[in-house]
Write an enzyme that holds these catalytic residues in place. Sequence first.
Site, PDB file in Angstrom:
ATOM      1  N   LYS A   1      28.791  12.044 -57.452  1.00 56.88           N
ATOM      2  CA  LYS A   1      27.763  11.592 -58.394  1.00 56.88           C
ATOM      3  C   LYS A   1      27.726  12.495 -59.625  1.00 56.88           C
ATOM      4  O   LYS A   1      27.570  12.020 -60.750  1.00 56.88           O
ATOM      5  CB  LYS A   1      26.395  11.531 -57.692  1.00 56.88           C
ATOM      6  CG  LYS A   1      26.283  10.298 -56.802  1.00 56.88           C
ATOM      7  CD  LYS A   1      25.191  10.371 -55.771  1.00 56.88           C
ATOM      8  CE  LYS A   1      25.315   9.182 -54.806  1.00 56.88           C
ATOM      9  NZ  LYS A   1      24.583   9.349 -53.557  1.00 56.88           N
TER      10      LYS A   1
ATOM     11  N   GLN B   1      19.782  12.742 -51.562  1.00 57.20           N
ATOM     12  CA  GLN B   1      20.912  12.315 -50.741  1.00 57.20           C
ATOM     13  C   GLN B   1      20.461  12.131 -49.289  1.00 57.20           C
ATOM     14  O   GLN B   1      19.908  13.044 -48.683  1.00 57.20           O
ATOM     15  CB  GLN B   1      22.041  13.363 -50.826  1.00 57.20           C
ATOM     16  CG  GLN B   1      23.306  12.932 -50.139  1.00 57.20           C
ATOM     17  CD  GLN B   1      23.923  11.685 -50.776  1.00 57.20           C
ATOM     18  OE1 GLN B   1      24.125  11.626 -51.979  1.00 57.20           O
ATOM     19  NE2 GLN B   1      24.198  10.669 -49.959  1.00 57.20           N
TER      20      GLN B   1
ATOM     21  N   ASP C   1      17.389   5.261 -57.321  1.00 50.16           N
ATOM     22  CA  ASP C   1      17.990   4.735 -56.097  1.00 50.16           C
ATOM     23  C   ASP C   1      17.285   3.452 -55.644  1.00 50.16           C
ATOM     24  O   ASP C   1      17.760   2.753 -54.753  1.00 50.16           O
ATOM     25  CB  ASP C   1      17.846   5.786 -54.982  1.00 50.16           C
ATOM     26  CG  ASP C   1      19.184   6.177 -54.385  1.00 50.16           C
ATOM     27  OD1 ASP C   1      20.192   5.569 -54.776  1.00 50.16           O
ATOM     28  OD2 ASP C   1      19.206   7.081 -53.543  1.00 50.16           O
TER      29      ASP C   1
END
Length: 287
Positions: free
Chosen positions: A53, A97, A120
């Site tokens: 990322k 994460q 997200d």
Amino acid sequence: MAAIVIEGAAAAREVYAGLKERVAQLALANVRPGLAAVLVGDNPASKIYIRNKVRACAEAGIHSEVHALAAGTSPTELVETLARLNHERDVHGILVQLPLPAHLDETLVARTVAAQKDVDGLTWQNLGALMAGHPGFEPCTPRGVMTMLDRAGISVEGRHAVVVGRSTIVGKPMALMLTSRSATVTVCHSRTVDLGAHTRRADILVAATGRAGLITAEMVKPGAAVIDVGINRSAGRIVGDVDFAGVKDVAGWITPVPGGVGPMTIAMVISNTVLAAERVAASPRAS
Ligand code: NDP
């Protein structure tokens, strides 16, 4: 005839190229999109995902920062970190994460990250917005899948889509997005009786189970679009939920693992971060 392979890496590069102009426009307004990635513990796979990322942020020309927290981080410490990032002006997107260490409840993230920085698409506000058909941030994996279908020219309206998996981050939002694009959707899960009877009726089959090789050639309708979300480690290799070697001779389209949905998921995180920065730039008093 062998299926057309939908390559996610190439599609992701196109997304980054497309974002460059928007990033340049934001620079004129003195806004540099920024993504804060939060990593708790030292899960090797999570470290690789974070590294990918960060690399993607560099490719798109946006700022990134990694907040690495110890495996023993308490719920209070995690909430404090997220609350601080919620108020950082240079941070437009926050990504935690997953999975978190077992002692940390993932709903903590969904309840703490500010909806306007939830790139997200996992907060309850954004999931609710998706459900209600309002603009928010859509979960990145299903959004990536929709983008791949569109790029491949696969029509969704009126098609029968079967989603195998009903998680909050992949299966359920995937089913919602396909429904809102007027597919007729069946959702299957671990208690589904005779999975193959359902998958064989799919024009679009999305597998998101975390079960290596679950979908075999005889479970696929000839000519179907087969989208493999799964990421599994098997005999030292990364494989999907679909038996690629067998299914590619039956399907019309197929995504590989690795190099399929994974890169597009990351591209959607970056794309959402640019969108978050644009929303801030359009309303300068927001932080
Ligand atoms: P979860 O474990 O949260 O959900 C798995 C789902 O699959 C559940 O709904 C489960 O059913 C269902 N399932 C499990 N076994 C079977 C089976 N034998 N038959 C039918 N359904 C089954 O996983 P996630 O949704 O988070 O992730 C799914 C996969 O996608 C994983 O491999 C993950 O690593 C990968 N992933 C990939 C991403 C990418 O970018 N490519 C991003 C996110 C995830 P039930 O609800 O009944 O338990």
